[in-house]
Design a protein around this motif. Structure first.
Motif, mmCIF file in Angstrom:
data_model
loop_
_atom_site.group_PDB
_atom_site.id
_atom_site.type_symbol
_atom_site.label_atom_id
_atom_site.label_comp_id
_atom_site.label_asym_id
_atom_site.label_seq_id
_atom_site.Cartn_x
_atom_site.Cartn_y
_atom_site.Cartn_z
ATOM 1 N N SER A 57 0.854 -1.190 0.000
ATOM 2 C CA SER A 57 0.000 0.000 0.000
ATOM 3 C C SER A 57 0.886 1.234 0.000
ATOM 4 C CB SER A 57 -0.888 0.031 1.256
ATOM 5 O OG SER A 57 -0.068 0.122 2.413
ATOM 6 N N CYS A 58 0.275 2.386 -0.225
ATOM 7 C CA CYS A 58 1.015 3.651 -0.094
ATOM 8 C C CYS A 58 1.330 3.882 1.386
ATOM 9 C CB CYS A 58 0.164 4.784 -0.663
ATOM 10 S SG CYS A 58 0.932 6.395 -0.578
ATOM 11 N N THR A 59 0.415 3.452 2.248
ATOM 12 C CA THR A 59 0.642 3.566 3.694
ATOM 13 C C THR A 59 1.948 2.870 4.062
ATOM 14 O OG1 THR A 59 -1.740 3.576 4.040
ATOM 15 C CG2 THR A 59 -0.395 3.002 5.945
ATOM 16 N N THR A 83 -4.965 16.224 4.433
ATOM 17 C CA THR A 83 -4.466 14.988 3.816
ATOM 18 C C THR A 83 -5.105 13.775 4.467
ATOM 19 O OG1 THR A 83 -2.493 13.745 3.141
ATOM 20 C CG2 THR A 83 -2.396 14.748 5.309
ATOM 21 N N PHE A 84 -4.694 12.608 3.975
ATOM 22 C CA PHE A 84 -5.170 11.312 4.479
ATOM 23 C C PHE A 84 -4.345 10.930 5.718
ATOM 24 C CE2 PHE A 84 -5.335 6.587 4.043
ATOM 25 C CZ PHE A 84 -6.703 6.449 4.009
ATOM 26 N N SER A 86 -2.697 8.404 6.688
ATOM 27 C CA SER A 86 -1.423 7.676 6.548
ATOM 28 C C SER A 86 -0.229 8.610 6.391
ATOM 29 C CB SER A 86 -1.484 6.743 5.347
ATOM 30 O OG SER A 86 -2.515 5.817 5.519
ATOM 31 N N VAL A 129 1.976 16.691 -0.134
ATOM 32 C CA VAL A 129 0.988 15.750 -0.698
ATOM 33 C C VAL A 129 0.435 16.396 -1.963
ATOM 34 C CG1 VAL A 129 -1.237 14.612 -0.286
ATOM 35 C CG2 VAL A 129 0.374 14.919 1.603
ATOM 36 N N GLN A 158 -1.902 10.040 -5.077
ATOM 37 C CA GLN A 158 -2.938 10.342 -6.076
ATOM 38 C C GLN A 158 -2.333 10.815 -7.402
ATOM 39 O OE1 GLN A 158 -5.559 13.252 -4.308
ATOM 40 N NE2 GLN A 158 -5.780 12.113 -2.407
ATOM 41 N N SER A 179 0.087 5.182 -4.600
ATOM 42 C CA SER A 179 -0.940 4.233 -4.140
ATOM 43 C C SER A 179 -1.561 3.535 -5.342
ATOM 44 C CB SER A 179 -2.049 4.965 -3.377
ATOM 45 O OG SER A 179 -3.118 4.057 -3.113
ATOM 46 N N HIS A 181 -4.305 1.623 -4.656
ATOM 47 C CA HIS A 181 -5.588 1.234 -4.064
ATOM 48 C C HIS A 181 -6.651 1.255 -5.159
ATOM 49 C CE1 HIS A 181 -9.322 1.921 -1.749
ATOM 50 N NE2 HIS A 181 -8.746 1.088 -0.909
ATOM 51 N N GLY A 191 -2.319 -1.686 -2.968
ATOM 52 C CA GLY A 191 -0.933 -1.714 -3.442
ATOM 53 C C GLY A 191 -0.311 -0.354 -3.393
HETATM 54 C C1 PLP Z 1 -2.770 11.426 0.099
HETATM 55 C C2 PLP Z 1 -2.859 9.972 0.431
HETATM 56 N N1 PLP Z 1 -1.834 9.387 1.068
HETATM 57 C C3 PLP Z 1 -1.863 8.076 1.378
HETATM 58 C C4 PLP Z 1 -2.932 7.289 1.060
HETATM 59 C C5 PLP Z 1 -2.945 5.841 1.457
HETATM 60 O O1 PLP Z 1 -2.940 4.988 0.336
HETATM 61 P P1 PLP Z 1 -3.147 3.414 0.514
HETATM 62 O O2 PLP Z 1 -4.607 3.164 0.630
HETATM 63 O O3 PLP Z 1 -2.561 2.830 -0.745
HETATM 64 O O4 PLP Z 1 -2.395 2.999 1.711
HETATM 65 C C6 PLP Z 1 -4.041 7.859 0.408
HETATM 66 C C7 PLP Z 1 -5.217 7.055 0.089
HETATM 67 O O5 PLP Z 1 -6.204 7.461 -0.437
HETATM 68 C C8 PLP Z 1 -4.001 9.239 0.078
HETATM 69 O O6 PLP Z 1 -5.028 9.846 -0.553
#
Ligand code: PLP
Length: 369
Positions: A57-59, A83-84, A86, A129, A158, A179, A181, A191
């Motif tokens: 994942s991006c996380t 932001t998200f 993660s 971001v 993104q 990401s 996802h 992923g």
């Molecule tokens: C800015 C940002 N960072 C990180 C993530 C996390 O991505 P992932 O779901 O692949 O872990 C997202 C998910 O939408 C995101 O929008």
């Protein structure tokens, strides 16, 4: 008209071919096999990146970045409030303190002048971001980072296929993350990828990726045994995910072109007014958003679209305003981020949208305005 979802995975014809090949072979399904390497090579060649490691994942890629930059208890990391989770959690997991910067006036991305005000002796990294795939002001951000000796970790979750001065986003700072996802332009279900630009971080990245062992060097025949050499975790995806991802990556131009067509349709048919501003830059057509100047009206439009079966939606609640941030005493300098949060409407956008759907959505919005 049937209901229109906010997003659909890009199930482009033929993208399953490598999964079917893999399943009919006797090759292992675990990670770091031929499909993983093919995806990594694809990204290295397309975006001229020093090194790429696929992650689950991006996380995970952000968590790897935090380990690689040796983030420790008490370090401060500058992250946009808009932001998200993660983006911040990856560093909190290493004991860091998050310092939330504000969005810029022109878009929800981090404002370089807000970053400058937040730098202290404890600052270790800036995490821009690229919201909606639109580039942050990377020249200014990299200049600040250089001045203070900070890492730049680009959250390009993104932003695949979006660039800044000709460079793919995620390849400009020390490290970048993608990401894959299901909601993203290119997907493997779940992923991600870590993009390693700073050559000093290359070797250790592979070790952290392989659970803290030098297994990758062993596979290449560089050492005759592999052993525990550092901290690490299980960050690599299975070959099944990589096989699906390779099919998607090979369709990247078709997928992006198709999304851009829908983005352009919205842009042409929805005009900015006193009440509504439409997103100004298309980038990779990951998101198309409207900003509604009155929150009450924004909510009315969202509810109106919902009642017509249209899956439009809001987006991030500023992290710096969350209960968790308050409990952790994280500093939050944002005010613009809350404005974006209260005014945004994201419209449905996915591969294969039809003109009748796009027209139905635009007509519904005009009626609700
Ligand atoms: C800015 C940002 N960072 C990180 C993530 C996390 O991505 P992932 O779901 O692949 O872990 C997202 C998910 O939408 C995101 O929008």
């Amino acid at each position: 008209m049937n209901s229109i979802p906010f997003t659909k995975s890009s199930r482009v014809k033929g993208t399953d071919k490598y999964v079917l090949d893999l399943l009919s072979s006797t090759n292992p399904l675990s990670g770091n096999g031929t499909y993983t390497k093919s995806c990594q090579n694809f990204l290295v060649n397309r975006y001229k990146i020093n090194k790429v490691l696929l992650t689950t994942s991006c996380t995970d890629a952000l968590e790897m970045a935090a380990i690689l930059c040796d983030i420790k208890q008490g370090d401060e990391i500058i992250v946009p409030s808009y932001t998200f989770v993660s983006t911040a959690n990856a560093f909190v997991l290493r004991g860091a303190k998050i310092v939330f910067a504000d969005s810029s006036e022109k878009n929800p991305n981090i404002s370089p002048s807000s970053i400058r005000k937040l730098i202290s002796k404890k600052t270790k990294a800036i995490v821009p971001v690229h919201y909606a795939g639109v580039a942050c002001e990377m020249d200014e951000i990299c200049k600040i980072a250089k001045e203070y000796g900070l890492f730049v970790i680009e959250d390009a979750a993104q932003a695949i296929e979006a660039s800044y001065n000709g460079s793919q986003l995620g390849t400009i700072g020390d490290l970048g993350t993608f990401s894959f996802h299901d909601t993203k332009n290119i997907s493997s279900g779940e992923g991600g990828a870590l993009l390693i630009n700073n050559p000093i971080l290359k070797e250790r990245a592979e070790i952290i990726w392989e659970k803290g062992t030098n297994r990758s060097a062993f596979i290449r025949g560089e050492v005759n045994k592999y052993s525990w050499v550092d901290i690490g975790s299980s960050f690599l995806p299975s070959e099944l995910n990589a096989a699906y991802l390779l099919g998607q990556l090979e369709m990247i131009e078709e997928i992006t072109k198709n999304r851009k067509r829908s983005w352009d349709f919205y842009k042409e048919n929805l005009k900015s007014s006193e009440l509504i501003t439409t997103q100004s830059e298309c980038a990779n057509a990951h998101i198309f958003y409207l900003l509604v100047s009155e929150e009450k009206k924004r909510n009315e439009i969202l509810n109106g679209l919902k009642s017509k079966g249209i899956g439009a939606t809001f987006h991030f609640l500023p992290l710096g305003k969350s209960e968790f941030s308050k409990r952790m005493n994280f500093f939050d300098e944002s005010s613009m981020a809350l404005n974006y949060s209260n005014s945004i409407i994201r419209l449905p956008l996915y591969y294969g949208m039809e003109d009748v759907e796009l027209k139905f959505i635009c007509d519904a919005i005009k009626e609700l305005i």
